[in-house]
Scaffold this motif. Structure first.
Motif, PDB file in Angstrom:
ATOM      1  N   ARG A  30      -2.904   7.305  -7.591  1.00  0.00           N
ATOM      2  CA  ARG A  30      -1.660   6.913  -8.257  1.00  0.00           C
ATOM      3  C   ARG A  30      -0.592   7.990  -8.058  1.00  0.00           C
ATOM      4  N   GLY A  31      -0.093   8.045  -6.821  1.00  0.00           N
ATOM      5  CA  GLY A  31       0.982   8.964  -6.457  1.00  0.00           C
ATOM      6  C   GLY A  31       0.624   9.930  -5.350  1.00  0.00           C
ATOM      7  N   GLY A  32      -0.661  10.056  -5.031  1.00  0.00           N
ATOM      8  CA  GLY A  32      -1.104  11.037  -4.042  1.00  0.00           C
ATOM      9  C   GLY A  32      -1.008  10.583  -2.602  1.00  0.00           C
ATOM     10  N   GLY A  33      -0.457   9.386  -2.371  1.00  0.00           N
ATOM     11  CA  GLY A  33      -0.270   8.911  -1.004  1.00  0.00           C
ATOM     12  C   GLY A  33      -1.574   8.529  -0.330  1.00  0.00           C
ATOM     13  N   GLY A  34      -1.565   8.557   1.008  1.00  0.00           N
ATOM     14  CA  GLY A  34      -2.720   8.119   1.787  1.00  0.00           C
ATOM     15  C   GLY A  34      -3.729   9.199   2.066  1.00  0.00           C
ATOM     16  N   ASN A  35      -3.802  10.194   1.200  1.00  0.00           N
ATOM     17  CA  ASN A  35      -4.655  11.357   1.448  1.00  0.00           C
ATOM     18  C   ASN A  35      -6.144  11.122   1.212  1.00  0.00           C
ATOM     19  N   PHE A  36      -6.520  10.055   0.517  1.00  0.00           N
ATOM     20  CA  PHE A  36      -7.871   9.998  -0.027  1.00  0.00           C
ATOM     21  C   PHE A  36      -8.725   8.866   0.519  1.00  0.00           C
ATOM     22  N   GLY A  37      -8.147   7.966   1.284  1.00  0.00           N
ATOM     23  CA  GLY A  37      -8.932   6.878   1.834  1.00  0.00           C
ATOM     24  C   GLY A  37      -8.043   5.721   2.251  1.00  0.00           C
ATOM     25  N   VAL A  38      -8.682   4.683   2.770  1.00  0.00           N
ATOM     26  CA  VAL A  38      -7.980   3.460   3.156  1.00  0.00           C
ATOM     27  C   VAL A  38      -8.138   2.468   2.010  1.00  0.00           C
ATOM     28  N   LYS A  51      -1.495  -5.148 -12.976  1.00  0.00           N
ATOM     29  CA  LYS A  51      -1.124  -5.852 -14.192  1.00  0.00           C
ATOM     30  C   LYS A  51       0.164  -6.623 -13.937  1.00  0.00           C
ATOM     31  N   LEU A  52       0.260  -7.833 -14.502  1.00  0.00           N
ATOM     32  CA  LEU A  52       1.449  -8.657 -14.376  1.00  0.00           C
ATOM     33  C   LEU A  52       2.215  -8.723 -15.691  1.00  0.00           C
ATOM     34  N   HIS A  53       3.521  -8.969 -15.569  1.00  0.00           N
ATOM     35  CA  HIS A  53       4.405  -9.062 -16.728  1.00  0.00           C
ATOM     36  C   HIS A  53       5.121 -10.410 -16.704  1.00  0.00           C
ATOM     37  N   PRO A  54       5.423 -10.971 -17.860  1.00  0.00           N
ATOM     38  CA  PRO A  54       6.111 -12.272 -17.902  1.00  0.00           C
ATOM     39  C   PRO A  54       7.582 -12.141 -17.541  1.00  0.00           C
ATOM     40  N   ILE A  55       7.842 -11.975 -16.253  1.00  0.00           N
ATOM     41  CA  ILE A  55       9.205 -11.848 -15.725  1.00  0.00           C
ATOM     42  C   ILE A  55       9.391 -12.919 -14.663  1.00  0.00           C
ATOM     43  N   ASP A  56      10.365 -13.775 -14.871  1.00  0.00           N
ATOM     44  CA  ASP A  56      10.594 -14.911 -13.984  1.00  0.00           C
ATOM     45  C   ASP A  56      12.019 -14.866 -13.452  1.00  0.00           C
ATOM     46  N   THR A  57      12.979 -15.265 -14.295  1.00  0.00           N
ATOM     47  CA  THR A  57      14.391 -15.186 -13.944  1.00  0.00           C
ATOM     48  C   THR A  57      14.968 -13.879 -14.482  1.00  0.00           C
ATOM     49  N   VAL A  58      15.763 -13.214 -13.665  1.00  0.00           N
ATOM     50  CA  VAL A  58      16.423 -11.978 -14.074  1.00  0.00           C
ATOM     51  C   VAL A  58      17.932 -12.194 -14.033  1.00  0.00           C
ATOM     52  N   ILE A  67       2.358   2.376  -9.795  1.00  0.00           N
ATOM     53  CA  ILE A  67       1.076   3.001 -10.135  1.00  0.00           C
ATOM     54  C   ILE A  67       0.746   2.896 -11.612  1.00  0.00           C
ATOM     55  N   ASP A  68       1.751   2.730 -12.456  1.00  0.00           N
ATOM     56  CA  ASP A  68       1.500   2.576 -13.895  1.00  0.00           C
ATOM     57  C   ASP A  68       0.938   1.194 -14.205  1.00  0.00           C
ATOM     58  N   ASN A  69       1.011   0.306 -13.234  1.00  0.00           N
ATOM     59  CA  ASN A  69       0.501  -1.055 -13.382  1.00  0.00           C
ATOM     60  C   ASN A  69      -0.707  -1.331 -12.495  1.00  0.00           C
ATOM     61  N   LEU A  70      -1.156  -0.305 -11.792  1.00  0.00           N
ATOM     62  CA  LEU A  70      -2.345  -0.434 -10.953  1.00  0.00           C
ATOM     63  C   LEU A  70      -3.593  -0.331 -11.824  1.00  0.00           C
ATOM     64  N   LEU A  71      -4.450  -1.329 -11.743  1.00  0.00           N
ATOM     65  CA  LEU A  71      -5.665  -1.367 -12.557  1.00  0.00           C
ATOM     66  C   LEU A  71      -6.905  -0.955 -11.784  1.00  0.00           C
ATOM     67  N   SER A  72      -6.909  -1.212 -10.485  1.00  0.00           N
ATOM     68  CA  SER A  72      -8.097  -0.907  -9.687  1.00  0.00           C
ATOM     69  C   SER A  72      -7.743  -0.923  -8.215  1.00  0.00           C
ATOM     70  N   GLY A 109       0.792  -1.224   0.000  1.00  0.00           N
ATOM     71  CA  GLY A 109       0.000   0.000   0.000  1.00  0.00           C
ATOM     72  C   GLY A 109       0.819   1.267   0.000  1.00  0.00           C
ATOM     73  N   GLY A 110       1.737   1.386   0.943  1.00  0.00           N
ATOM     74  CA  GLY A 110       2.517   2.615   1.044  1.00  0.00           C
ATOM     75  C   GLY A 110       3.370   2.858  -0.176  1.00  0.00           C
ATOM     76  N   LEU A 111       4.066   1.824  -0.639  1.00  0.00           N
ATOM     77  CA  LEU A 111       4.936   1.995  -1.796  1.00  0.00           C
ATOM     78  C   LEU A 111       4.125   2.369  -3.032  1.00  0.00           C
ATOM     79  N   THR A 112       2.991   1.688  -3.238  1.00  0.00           N
ATOM     80  CA  THR A 112       2.188   1.944  -4.431  1.00  0.00           C
ATOM     81  C   THR A 112       1.592   3.342  -4.430  1.00  0.00           C
ATOM     82  N   LEU A 113       0.975   3.746  -3.333  1.00  0.00           N
ATOM     83  CA  LEU A 113       0.268   5.026  -3.314  1.00  0.00           C
ATOM     84  C   LEU A 113       1.219   6.205  -3.499  1.00  0.00           C
ATOM     85  N   GLY A 114       2.503   6.014  -3.159  1.00  0.00           N
ATOM     86  CA  GLY A 114       3.479   7.065  -3.388  1.00  0.00           C
ATOM     87  C   GLY A 114       4.105   7.036  -4.768  1.00  0.00           C
ATOM     88  N   GLY A 115       3.879   5.971  -5.529  1.00  0.00           N
ATOM     89  CA  GLY A 115       4.440   5.866  -6.876  1.00  0.00           C
ATOM     90  C   GLY A 115       4.953   4.479  -7.184  1.00  0.00           C
TER      91      GLY A 115
END
Length: 461
Positions: free
Chosen positions: A188-196, A203-210, A157-162, A138-144
Motif C-alpha cells: 500500500r504505497g511501496g510500488g512494484g518492489n515486492f512482487g507481481v 472496497k466499494l462506495h455508493p457513488i453513482d452520479t457526481v 490503497i486505503d480501499n484495498l482489502l486484499s 496496478g501501477g496507480l494503486t501500488l503507488g498510493g
C-alpha cells in the motif's frame, strides 16, 4: 546470452503469447504510454493467467534476466518495460467481479480503471482511482492512488482489502490484514518492489452520479483564484474535491471557440454528496468569481473519470516533476503564475491534487504512504506530441520544479517520479517508513529481483 532452448521451453509452457524482436507485433507490444520512453526488451510475456506469471518470474530468476512488470503502461518513467530483459505483461489478465452485497470488487492485474468503472457503475458504486480511465489499476494503486474521490474515500490503497501476489521465488501468496500483513502494509504505497500483483480486491462506495466538471478562469485572475483555492480546500466538506490546474484550452468541444488554445487556470471539481445539494454547495464557489467557463453539473462517475482520456492518448511525450505540499504561500503562488503563463505546449500543465480529507485521517505509519500530513500532491507536466519539442518541455518542467521545490514538504507522490531521480529521492518520499520498507523488501525480495521500479534496496545490498 539467453539459451535458445530455454526460451523455446519457456514459450511452450506459456498459455499466453511470448513476443520476441522480429515478431510482427513486437514494436507495438514494446510501446508504453509515455512516447518519450523507447526500450527494447528481449522478451515480452503476455501472461494469460497467474500460472504464466509464475513461469515468467521463475524463468527470469533462473536465467538471471532483468524483469519488468507492466499493467496499464502509464508509468511516467517507463518502469513497465526494460532493455534486454523480460516484460511480464499483465494486460490479458483482465477480469472484474463485483460483490454488491459485500460492496467489493476484485479485478485482474491487467485491468484499467475504465474496466473497473464499467463493472461497478451498474451497481451504483465506485472505488477511488485517478483522473484518466486508461490508467492501469496496478501501477496507480501500488503507488498510493490519488484522484477525484480522495477527499471523500481516501487513496486507492486505503480501499484495498486484499492482493494476490507472485513473489520473487515464484510462490503465490495472498496479502491482506490477516495473511502476510507486513507485505500488505508495504504494497500500500511501496510500488512494484515486492512482487507481481495479479489481482486486487477493493472496497466499494455508493457513488453513482457526481456533480462535477471544470471551472476555468482568465489567466490574469490566477493569483486571486489560487489564493482563494488554497483557503477553500482545507476547510471543505469531504464530499467536495477539486484540483487546481494551469492549462491551454483544447481546440474542440465542449470548449467554446473563443477559448480555444487560450492559456487559463481552473479547478476540476467533483462533489459526491447528495445531488440535491449540488447547487447549494457550488453557490458560494460561483459567487466568489464568475468563471469564464463553467461546465460543472451532474455527471455519471465514469464520465468524470474518462473526461481527459481523449486529450491524453497514448504516445505523447511526457516529462514529470513533483512534490508534496503542506501550504501554498504567496511566494509560491508568484512562481506558479510565472510558469503558468509560459506553458510550453497545449498538453503541458500543472496540477495541485488535494490529499487531505479522508486520506489525511489514515495514520502516516498505517500504510507505506508517508505524507498523510501534506495537503496537496503537486505535479508539473511537460507534454507534447512531437519529440522535437522535448528539450523545450523538459526545460520548462525542470525550471518550474526548481522554483517551487523550496516551498515543498520534501518528498513526492511515487507515481509522479520519473525514472532518473535517484535513491535519495525515493528515501525522502517514504520518510519515516523507509527503513520498515527496507526490512520487508529484505524478507520478500532479498536479492532485489524486482528492481525496475522506484527501487527500495534490501539491506544486504
Amino acid at each position: 546470452m539467453l539459451n535458445e532452448n530455454a526460451i523455446a521451453d519457456f514459450k511452450a509452457n506459456l498459455r499466453g503469447r511470448l513476443i520476441e524482436p522480429g515478431d510482427k507485433d513486437y514494436d507495438e507490444a514494446s510501446k508504453v504510454y509515455n512516447g518519450m520512453i523507447h526500450k527494447k526488451p528481449r522478451l515480452i510475456a503476455c501472461c494469460a493467467d497467474v500460472a504464466d506469471v509464475i513461469r515468467s518470474v521463475n524463468f527470469a530468476r533462473e536465467n538471471d534476466v532483468l524483469l519488468a512488470i507492466r499493467g496499464g503502461g502509464h508509468n511516467a518513467g517507463g518502469l513497465g518495460i526494460c532493455d534486454d530483459g523480460l516484460v511480464v505483461d499483465l494486460s490479458p489478465i483482465k477480469y472484474t467481479r463485483v460483490d454488491p452485497t459485500a460492496r467489493t470488487v476484485t479485478v485482474g492485474g491487467g485491468c484499467t480503471w475504465g474496466d473497473v468503472d464499467h463493472a461497478t457503475h451498474v451497481f451504483g458504486m465506485a472505488t477511488p482511482s485517478g483522473i484518466i480511465s486508461t490508467t492501469g489499476v496496478g501501477g496507480l494503486t501500488l503507488g498510493g492512488g490519488i484522484g477525484h474521490l480522495t477527499r471523500k474515500c481516501g487513496l486507492s490503497i486505503d480501499n484495498l482489502l486484499s492482493a494476490d501476489v507472485v513473489l520473487a521465488d515464484g510462490k503465490f501468496v495472498k496479502a491482506n490484514a490477516e495473511e502476510n500483513s507486513d507485505l500488505f502494509w508495504a504494497l500500500r504505497g511501496g510500488g512494484g518492489n515486492f512482487g507481481v500483483v495479479t489481482a486486487f480486491t477493493f472496497k466499494l462506495h455508493p457513488i453513482d452520479t457526481v456533480y462535477a466538471g471544470p471551472m476555468l478562469y482568465e489567466l490574469s485572475e490566477s493569483a486571486e483564484v489560487l489564493k482563494w483555492y488554497r483557503d477553500v480546500i482545507p476547510t471543505a466538506p469531504d464530499d467536495l474535491n477539486g484540483f487546481f490546474a494551469f492549462m491551454t484550452v483544447p481546440p474542440g468541444p465542449p470548449f467554446p471557440e473563443p477559448l480555444h488554445m487560450k492559456k487559463m487556470c481552473g479547478v476540476v471539481w467533483a462533489y459526491v454528496g447528495p445531488q440535491t445539494k449540488g447547487e447549494e454547495i457550488f453557490e458560494p464557489i460561483r459567487r466568489f468569481k464568475r468563471p469564464a467557463l463553467d461546465l460543472v453539473g451532474p455527471l455519471p462517475q465514469p464520465s468524470l473519470q474518462s473526461m481527459f482520456d481523449t486529450l491524453y492518448p497514448p504516445g505523447l511525450q511526457w516529462y514529470w516533476k513533483a512534490d508534496f505540499v503542506k501550504e501554498i504561500s504567496d511566494e509560491a503562488i508568484a512562481q506558479h503564475i510565472r510558469f503558468g503563463e509560459t506553458l510550453p505546449s497545449m498538453h503541458s500543465t500543472m496540477h495541485l491534487y488535494p490529499i487531505n480529507g479522508a486520506a489525511s485521517r489514515v495514520g502516516k505509519n498505517d500504510t507505506a504512504w508517508n505524507y498523510r500530513d501534506a495537503k496537496w500532491a503537486q505535479v508539473m507536466v511537460g507534454v507534447d506530441p512531437d519529440s522535437a519539442n522535448n528539450e523545450k518541455t523538459i526545460s520548462w518542467t525542470k525550471s518550474y520544479y526548481d522554483a517551487l521545490h523550496p516551498f515543498s514538504a520534501g518528498g513526492a507522490y511515487v507515481n509522479f517520479l520519473m525514472g532518473d531521480e535517484g535513491e535519495e529521492r525515493v528515501e525522502k518520499t517514504y520518510g519515516g517508513n523507509y527503513e520498515r520498507l527496507v526490512a520487508i523488501k529484505s524478507k520478500y525480495d532479498p536479492d532485489n529481483f524486482f528492481r525496475v521500479n522506484q527501487n527500495i534496496k534490501p539491506s544486504k545490498l
